[in-house]
Design a protein around this motif. Structure first.
Motif, PDB file in Angstrom:
ATOM      1  N   SER A  23       0.823  -1.212   0.000  1.00  0.00           N
ATOM      2  CA  SER A  23       0.000   0.000   0.000  1.00  0.00           C
ATOM      3  C   SER A  23       0.854   1.258   0.000  1.00  0.00           C
ATOM      4  O   SER A  23       0.534   2.234  -0.681  1.00  0.00           O
ATOM      5  N   LYS A  25       3.922   1.503  -1.210  1.00  0.00           N
ATOM      6  CA  LYS A  25       4.504   1.591  -2.550  1.00  0.00           C
ATOM      7  C   LYS A  25       3.477   2.121  -3.544  1.00  0.00           C
ATOM      8  O   LYS A  25       3.788   3.001  -4.363  1.00  0.00           O
ATOM      9  N   ALA A  26       2.260   1.630  -3.483  1.00  0.00           N
ATOM     10  CA  ALA A  26       1.207   2.076  -4.402  1.00  0.00           C
ATOM     11  C   ALA A  26       0.887   3.559  -4.185  1.00  0.00           C
ATOM     12  O   ALA A  26       0.683   4.296  -5.152  1.00  0.00           O
ATOM     13  N   PHE A  27       0.842   4.013  -2.944  1.00  0.00           N
ATOM     14  CA  PHE A  27       0.572   5.418  -2.638  1.00  0.00           C
ATOM     15  C   PHE A  27       1.647   6.307  -3.268  1.00  0.00           C
ATOM     16  O   PHE A  27       1.335   7.301  -3.918  1.00  0.00           O
ATOM     17  N   GLU A  29       3.732   5.583  -5.735  1.00  0.00           N
ATOM     18  CA  GLU A  29       3.671   5.508  -7.197  1.00  0.00           C
ATOM     19  C   GLU A  29       2.506   6.333  -7.749  1.00  0.00           C
ATOM     20  O   GLU A  29       2.630   6.957  -8.797  1.00  0.00           O
ATOM     21  N   ARG A  30       1.397   6.355  -7.044  1.00  0.00           N
ATOM     22  CA  ARG A  30       0.210   7.083  -7.491  1.00  0.00           C
ATOM     23  C   ARG A  30       0.406   8.596  -7.407  1.00  0.00           C
ATOM     24  O   ARG A  30      -0.101   9.336  -8.235  1.00  0.00           O
ATOM     25  N   HIS A  31       1.162   9.069  -6.414  1.00  0.00           N
ATOM     26  CA  HIS A  31       1.258  10.509  -6.168  1.00  0.00           C
ATOM     27  C   HIS A  31       2.591  11.141  -6.569  1.00  0.00           C
ATOM     28  O   HIS A  31       2.713  12.362  -6.519  1.00  0.00           O
ATOM     29  N   PHE A  45      -3.488  15.769  -2.372  1.00  0.00           N
ATOM     30  CA  PHE A  45      -4.046  14.481  -1.971  1.00  0.00           C
ATOM     31  C   PHE A  45      -4.188  14.309  -0.462  1.00  0.00           C
ATOM     32  O   PHE A  45      -4.689  13.292   0.002  1.00  0.00           O
ATOM     33  N   LEU A  75       8.294  11.042  -2.470  1.00  0.00           N
ATOM     34  CA  LEU A  75       7.279  11.593  -3.380  1.00  0.00           C
ATOM     35  C   LEU A  75       7.888  12.518  -4.435  1.00  0.00           C
ATOM     36  O   LEU A  75       7.221  12.828  -5.432  1.00  0.00           O
TER      37      LEU A  75
END
Length: 78
Positions: A23, A25-27, A29-31, A45, A75
Motif C-alpha cells: 500500500s 509503494k502504491a501510494f 507511485e500514485r502521487h 491528496f 514523493l
C-alpha cells in the motif's frame, strides 16, 4: 534528549493510510512525482488533518520530522 525513531509504516498509520509495504509503494507511485514547487503539506491528496500533521511535524522539528522528510523525498522521485 533523543527523539524516538518512527518507521515509515508508523507514519502511514498516523496519517490514517494503509501501512503495509504494498500500500505504501502504491501510494507513492500514485502521487509521485510531487513538483518541487509544492510543499509536502500542500499536496492536493492530503485531507486537512493530514496536511496539518505534516506541516507541524516539519515546522516544529518534531520526532516525526525525519520520517516526514523521507516521505517528502520519496514523493519527489519520478
Amino acid at each position: 534528549m533523543e527523539h524516538p525513531v518512527h518507521p515509515f509504516t508508523e507514519l502511514f498509520e498516523q496519517l490514517g493510510l494503509p501501512a503495509d509495504d504494498a500500500s505504501i509503494k502504491a501510494f507513492i507511485e500514485r502521487h509521485a512525482p510531487l513538483p518541487e514547487t509544492i510543499p509536502l503539506h500542500k499536496a492536493p491528496f492530503w485531507n486537512q488533518a493530514q496536511a496539518d500533521f505534516l506541516h507541524e511535524a516539519l515546522d516544529d522539528d518534531a520526532d516525526w520530522a525525519e520520517v516526514v522528510d523521507h516521505l517528502d523525498a520519496s514523493l519527489r522521485k519520478g
